[in-house]
Design an enzyme around this catalytic site. Structure first.
Site, PDB file in Angstrom:
ATOM      1  N   LEU A  83      30.189   4.236 -17.608  1.00 27.22           N
ATOM      2  CA  LEU A  83      28.775   4.614 -17.426  1.00 27.22           C
ATOM      3  C   LEU A  83      28.255   4.327 -16.028  1.00 27.22           C
ATOM      4  CD1 LEU A  83      28.711   2.967 -20.590  1.00 27.22           C
ATOM      5  CD2 LEU A  83      26.780   4.521 -20.579  1.00 27.22           C
ATOM      6  N   THR A 102      29.629   6.478  -5.149  1.00 30.35           N
ATOM      7  CA  THR A 102      29.731   5.799  -6.456  1.00 30.35           C
ATOM      8  C   THR A 102      30.209   6.753  -7.546  1.00 30.35           C
ATOM      9  OG1 THR A 102      28.020   4.209  -5.917  1.00 30.35           O
ATOM     10  CG2 THR A 102      28.390   4.618  -8.256  1.00 30.35           C
ATOM     11  N   THR A 135      26.109  13.783 -17.893  1.00 31.14           N
ATOM     12  CA  THR A 135      24.733  14.237 -18.138  1.00 31.14           C
ATOM     13  C   THR A 135      24.677  15.745 -18.381  1.00 31.14           C
ATOM     14  OG1 THR A 135      22.639  14.571 -16.990  1.00 31.14           O
ATOM     15  CG2 THR A 135      24.528  14.286 -15.586  1.00 31.14           C
ATOM     16  N   ASP A 136      23.617  16.174 -19.059  1.00 25.36           N
ATOM     17  CA  ASP A 136      23.422  17.627 -19.242  1.00 25.36           C
ATOM     18  C   ASP A 136      23.024  18.303 -17.927  1.00 25.36           C
ATOM     19  OD1 ASP A 136      20.855  16.546 -19.042  1.00 25.36           O
ATOM     20  OD2 ASP A 136      20.042  17.605 -20.779  1.00 25.36           O
ATOM     21  N   GLU A 137      22.640  17.492 -16.916  1.00 24.61           N
ATOM     22  CA  GLU A 137      22.135  18.083 -15.670  1.00 24.61           C
ATOM     23  C   GLU A 137      23.224  18.857 -14.918  1.00 24.61           C
ATOM     24  OE1 GLU A 137      19.408  15.536 -13.512  1.00 24.61           O
ATOM     25  OE2 GLU A 137      18.912  14.448 -15.344  1.00 24.61           O
ATOM     26  N   TYR A 184      22.481  14.346  -7.309  1.00 26.50           N
ATOM     27  CA  TYR A 184      22.906  13.531  -8.462  1.00 26.50           C
ATOM     28  C   TYR A 184      23.792  14.361  -9.387  1.00 26.50           C
ATOM     29  CZ  TYR A 184      22.556  11.681 -13.243  1.00 26.50           C
ATOM     30  OH  TYR A 184      22.848  11.267 -14.517  1.00 26.50           O
ATOM     31  N   LYS A 188      27.800  14.047 -10.357  1.00 29.47           N
ATOM     32  CA  LYS A 188      28.262  13.857 -11.744  1.00 29.47           C
ATOM     33  C   LYS A 188      29.212  14.998 -12.119  1.00 29.47           C
ATOM     34  CE  LYS A 188      27.270  11.157 -14.476  1.00 29.47           C
ATOM     35  NZ  LYS A 188      27.832   9.798 -14.777  1.00 29.47           N
ATOM     36  N   LEU A 224      10.724   8.459 -15.539  1.00 27.23           N
ATOM     37  CA  LEU A 224       9.385   8.845 -15.992  1.00 27.23           C
ATOM     38  C   LEU A 224       8.760   7.896 -17.026  1.00 27.23           C
ATOM     39  CD1 LEU A 224       7.185  11.172 -15.957  1.00 27.23           C
ATOM     40  CD2 LEU A 224       8.301  11.985 -18.003  1.00 27.23           C
ATOM     41  N   TYR A 375       6.683   7.757  -3.024  1.00 23.27           N
ATOM     42  CA  TYR A 375       5.505   8.570  -3.323  1.00 23.27           C
ATOM     43  C   TYR A 375       4.618   8.821  -2.102  1.00 23.27           C
ATOM     44  CZ  TYR A 375       7.097   8.238  -8.064  1.00 23.27           C
ATOM     45  OH  TYR A 375       7.877   8.350  -9.193  1.00 23.27           O
TER      46      TYR A 375
HETATM   47  P1  NAD Z   1      21.308   2.985 -14.675  1.00 22.84           P
HETATM   48  O1  NAD Z   1      20.975   3.446 -13.292  1.00 22.84           O
HETATM   49  O2  NAD Z   1      20.240   2.344 -15.501  1.00 22.84           O
HETATM   50  O3  NAD Z   1      22.517   1.938 -14.619  1.00 22.84           O
HETATM   51  C1  NAD Z   1      23.636   2.140 -13.832  1.00 22.84           C
HETATM   52  C2  NAD Z   1      24.462   0.869 -13.844  1.00 22.84           C
HETATM   53  O4  NAD Z   1      25.643   1.094 -13.050  1.00 22.84           O
HETATM   54  C3  NAD Z   1      23.758  -0.346 -13.242  1.00 22.84           C
HETATM   55  O5  NAD Z   1      23.975  -1.485 -14.029  1.00 22.84           O
HETATM   56  C4  NAD Z   1      24.412  -0.506 -11.876  1.00 22.84           C
HETATM   57  O6  NAD Z   1      24.436  -1.858 -11.411  1.00 22.84           O
HETATM   58  C5  NAD Z   1      25.815   0.006 -12.169  1.00 22.84           C
HETATM   59  N1  NAD Z   1      26.489   0.489 -10.948  1.00 22.84           N
HETATM   60  C6  NAD Z   1      26.007   1.362 -10.041  1.00 22.84           C
HETATM   61  N2  NAD Z   1      26.892   1.554  -9.055  1.00 22.84           N
HETATM   62  C7  NAD Z   1      27.986   0.791  -9.365  1.00 22.84           C
HETATM   63  C8  NAD Z   1      29.242   0.562  -8.747  1.00 22.84           C
HETATM   64  N3  NAD Z   1      29.555   1.163  -7.593  1.00 22.84           N
HETATM   65  N4  NAD Z   1      30.119  -0.249  -9.349  1.00 22.84           N
HETATM   66  C9  NAD Z   1      29.819  -0.873 -10.526  1.00 22.84           C
HETATM   67  N5  NAD Z   1      28.628  -0.713 -11.142  1.00 22.84           N
HETATM   68  C10 NAD Z   1      27.728   0.116 -10.573  1.00 22.84           C
HETATM   69  O7  NAD Z   1      21.923   4.260 -15.402  1.00 22.84           O
HETATM   70  P2  NAD Z   1      21.749   4.773 -16.904  1.00 22.84           P
HETATM   71  O8  NAD Z   1      20.483   5.544 -16.999  1.00 22.84           O
HETATM   72  O9  NAD Z   1      22.011   3.669 -17.826  1.00 22.84           O
HETATM   73  O10 NAD Z   1      22.946   5.814 -16.973  1.00 22.84           O
HETATM   74  C11 NAD Z   1      24.258   5.395 -17.314  1.00 22.84           C
HETATM   75  C12 NAD Z   1      25.173   6.596 -17.298  1.00 22.84           C
HETATM   76  O11 NAD Z   1      24.717   7.583 -18.220  1.00 22.84           O
HETATM   77  C13 NAD Z   1      25.261   7.279 -15.944  1.00 22.84           C
HETATM   78  O12 NAD Z   1      26.594   7.672 -15.732  1.00 22.84           O
HETATM   79  C14 NAD Z   1      24.356   8.504 -16.094  1.00 22.84           C
HETATM   80  O13 NAD Z   1      24.792   9.554 -15.273  1.00 22.84           O
HETATM   81  C15 NAD Z   1      24.554   8.824 -17.567  1.00 22.84           C
HETATM   82  N6  NAD Z   1      23.410   9.486 -18.213  1.00 22.84           N
HETATM   83  C16 NAD Z   1      22.155   8.951 -18.125  1.00 22.84           C
HETATM   84  C17 NAD Z   1      21.092   9.568 -18.786  1.00 22.84           C
HETATM   85  C18 NAD Z   1      19.708   8.993 -18.755  1.00 22.84           C
HETATM   86  O14 NAD Z   1      18.773   9.611 -19.272  1.00 22.84           O
HETATM   87  N7  NAD Z   1      19.486   7.814 -18.215  1.00 22.84           N
HETATM   88  C19 NAD Z   1      21.323  10.741 -19.523  1.00 22.84           C
HETATM   89  C20 NAD Z   1      22.623  11.255 -19.590  1.00 22.84           C
HETATM   90  C21 NAD Z   1      23.663  10.615 -18.938  1.00 22.84           C
HETATM   91  P1  TYD Z   2      13.294  11.453 -14.678  1.00 23.34           P
HETATM   92  O1  TYD Z   2      12.903  10.383 -15.633  1.00 23.34           O
HETATM   93  O2  TYD Z   2      13.472  11.111 -13.230  1.00 23.34           O
HETATM   94  O3  TYD Z   2      14.617  12.124 -15.270  1.00 23.34           O
HETATM   95  P2  TYD Z   2      15.417  13.488 -14.794  1.00 23.34           P
HETATM   96  O4  TYD Z   2      14.913  13.905 -13.486  1.00 23.34           O
HETATM   97  O5  TYD Z   2      16.821  13.012 -14.733  1.00 23.34           O
HETATM   98  O6  TYD Z   2      15.157  14.478 -15.886  1.00 23.34           O
HETATM   99  O7  TYD Z   2      12.209  12.612 -14.765  1.00 23.34           O
HETATM  100  C1  TYD Z   2      11.891  13.253 -15.991  1.00 23.34           C
HETATM  101  C2  TYD Z   2      10.927  14.381 -15.682  1.00 23.34           C
HETATM  102  O8  TYD Z   2       9.695  13.822 -15.210  1.00 23.34           O
HETATM  103  C3  TYD Z   2      11.410  15.303 -14.585  1.00 23.34           C
HETATM  104  O9  TYD Z   2      11.018  16.634 -14.888  1.00 23.34           O
HETATM  105  C4  TYD Z   2      10.679  14.816 -13.346  1.00 23.34           C
HETATM  106  C5  TYD Z   2       9.359  14.296 -13.901  1.00 23.34           C
HETATM  107  N1  TYD Z   2       8.748  13.173 -13.152  1.00 23.34           N
HETATM  108  C6  TYD Z   2       7.415  13.250 -12.741  1.00 23.34           C
HETATM  109  O10 TYD Z   2       6.718  14.251 -12.969  1.00 23.34           O
HETATM  110  N2  TYD Z   2       6.904  12.184 -12.052  1.00 23.34           N
HETATM  111  C7  TYD Z   2       7.622  11.062 -11.759  1.00 23.34           C
HETATM  112  O11 TYD Z   2       7.092  10.107 -11.093  1.00 23.34           O
HETATM  113  C8  TYD Z   2       8.985  10.984 -12.230  1.00 23.34           C
HETATM  114  C9  TYD Z   2       9.826   9.781 -11.944  1.00 23.34           C
HETATM  115  C10 TYD Z   2       9.503  12.072 -12.925  1.00 23.34           C
END
Ligand code: NAD
Ligand code: TYD
Length: 378
Positions: A83, A102, A135-137, A184, A188, A224, A375
């Protein structure tokens, strides 16, 4: 069965929920949380499991190939759940290099370590698994063909709540071409390709999942939902990008962790599974739910803080709509989200309001500088 599993990024948002689930559910496994502890990593997310005998934390960068390879050998690792990543789109727009380093090179370093170590064993790939969380992105963006919303073609227990609409007639399915737009999602996507290449070229037993937006406790307040909950609490402006019309498909983080557990154990090698919430929301509608929920829980008048909504310059290359079709996972492995969004969001808001100390800790230090820079001028 005994297993030793490395979970990378276990100190982050989703990773901490996956570590907690595995440590508690599988006392016979050894769970190694490998994390570099970047700004997004926080060991306070794992306070409740840190003393468990089957849990170990290793501070390491996934890009440190020698370190990772040695750890796999020393610990006889037979599973990797990956992850660790740079995960915030806005940061990737400012600093794409860190994301390539990374997400791409780090993933490659893990793949190569697992390949070399497992290949050297007499039983080779048997009983081994490399699970890459994506991710779905990577699929790019869907169009907003139905801005008023339509009845979606699928329904689940969890999506039977009050709000149950889709904002277009297309969905992300596993067979779609990758079309990432942000640095990003491009990084991925590249990492997903490397994972598949390691299966196809060397036979590494891999599995990949692509999940929609997660929400829940322990998410860093640059995303968000936690950012806005914190801002509403402190009556700070809510910076809504563009018109707030963008759509995201939200999944409660513990439902994602449950899917990861299931797929790690029962998913087919070399397969891809999409994981989603069947739960689309326009940002502006979601933000209004957040305002109403925070206000209600704090005993403020309903809608009192709607005036915090502040429309700001849109995110560059802002993807319009994400919507996952996770029928494959539902049909093949019997997974579906368990929480209705109304329930999940209530739990989430309550958690952030009850854990102000956690929020204060993660927003101290460099956070204010980050916030101002991100911002500034919007
Ligand atoms: P996050 O940013 O909260 O956490 C990332 C973690 O990775 C942190 O603990 C950080 O210290 C660690 N990390 C970063 N760089 C590193 C490195 N070089 N070596 C070791 N550790 C490192 O991320 P998240 O939101 O928990 O997402 C986790 C995974 O799930 C990611 O791969 C992300 O792409 C994927 N994902 C996230 C979402 C979401 O909505 N958050 C959705 C789909 C997929
Ligand atoms: P985010 O949580 O950054 O997730 P992702 O970009 O990976 O979907 O953002 C969710 C949605 O909210 C996205 O459409 C961008 C929007 N957004 C704002 O409008 N304002 C903000 O300050 C942030 C962080 C996100």
């Amino acid at each position: 069965m005994k297993r030793t599993i490395i979970i990378t990024g276990g100190a982050g948002f989703i990773g901490s929920h996956v570590v907690r689930l595995f440590v508690n559910k599988y006392p016979e496994y050894k769970i190694i949380n490998l994390d570099k502890l970047t700004y997004a990593g926080n060991l306070a997310n794992l306070k409740d499991v840190e003393d468990k005998p089957n849990y170990k934390f290793v501070k390491m960068d996934i890009c440190d190939f020698e370190g990772v390879y040695k750890l796999m050998q020393d610990e006889h690792v037979d599973g990797v759940i990956h992850l660790a990543a740079e995960s915030h789109v806005d940061r990737s727009i400012k600093d794409p290099f860190t994301f390539a380093q990374t997400n791409v090179m780090g993933t490659l370093s893990l793949l190569q370590s697992a390949k070399l170590y497992w290949e050297s064993l007499p039983e080779k790939w048997e009983g081994k698994r490399f699970y890459h969380i994506s991710t779905d992105e990577v699929y790019g963006a869907l169009e907003l063909t139905h801005p008023q919303g339509i009845e979606p073609p699928f329904s689940t227990k969890a999506s039977s709540g009050k709000h149950h609409l889709a904002y277009g007639d297309k969905f992300f399915t596993e067979d779609l071409k990758y079309l990432p737009h942000s640095p990003y999602s491009a990084a991925k996507a590249a990492s997903d390709h490397f994972v598949r290449a390691f299966h196809d070229t060397y036979g590494l037993p891999t599995v990949v999942t692509n999940c929609s937006n997660n929400y829940g406790p322990y998410q860093f307040p640059e995303k968000l939902i936690p950012l806005f909950i914190n801002n509403i609490r402190h009556r700070k402006p809510l910076p809504v990008y563009g018109k707030g019309e963008n759509v995201r498909d939200w999944l409660y983080v513990e439902d994602h962790a449950r899917a990861i557990d299931l797929i790690f154990h029962e998913g087919k090698i070399a397969e891809t599974y999409n994981i989603g919430g069947f739960n689309e929301w326009k940002n502006i509608d979601l933000i209004k739910v957040l305002i109403n929920t925070v206000d209600r829980l704090l005993g403020r008048g309903e809608g009192e803080d709607l005036n915090l909504i502040t429309y700001v310059t849109d995110r560059a290359g802002h993807d319009m709509r994400y919507a996952i079709d996770s029928t494959k996972l539902q049909k093949e492995l019997g997974w579906e989200p368990s929480l209705q969004f109304e329930e999940g969001i209530e739990k989430t808001v309550r958690w952030y309001l009850d854990n102000q100390e956690w929020m204060d800790n993660v927003t101290s230090g460099d956070y204010q500088k980050y916030y101002e820079e991100m911002y500034k001028g919007r």
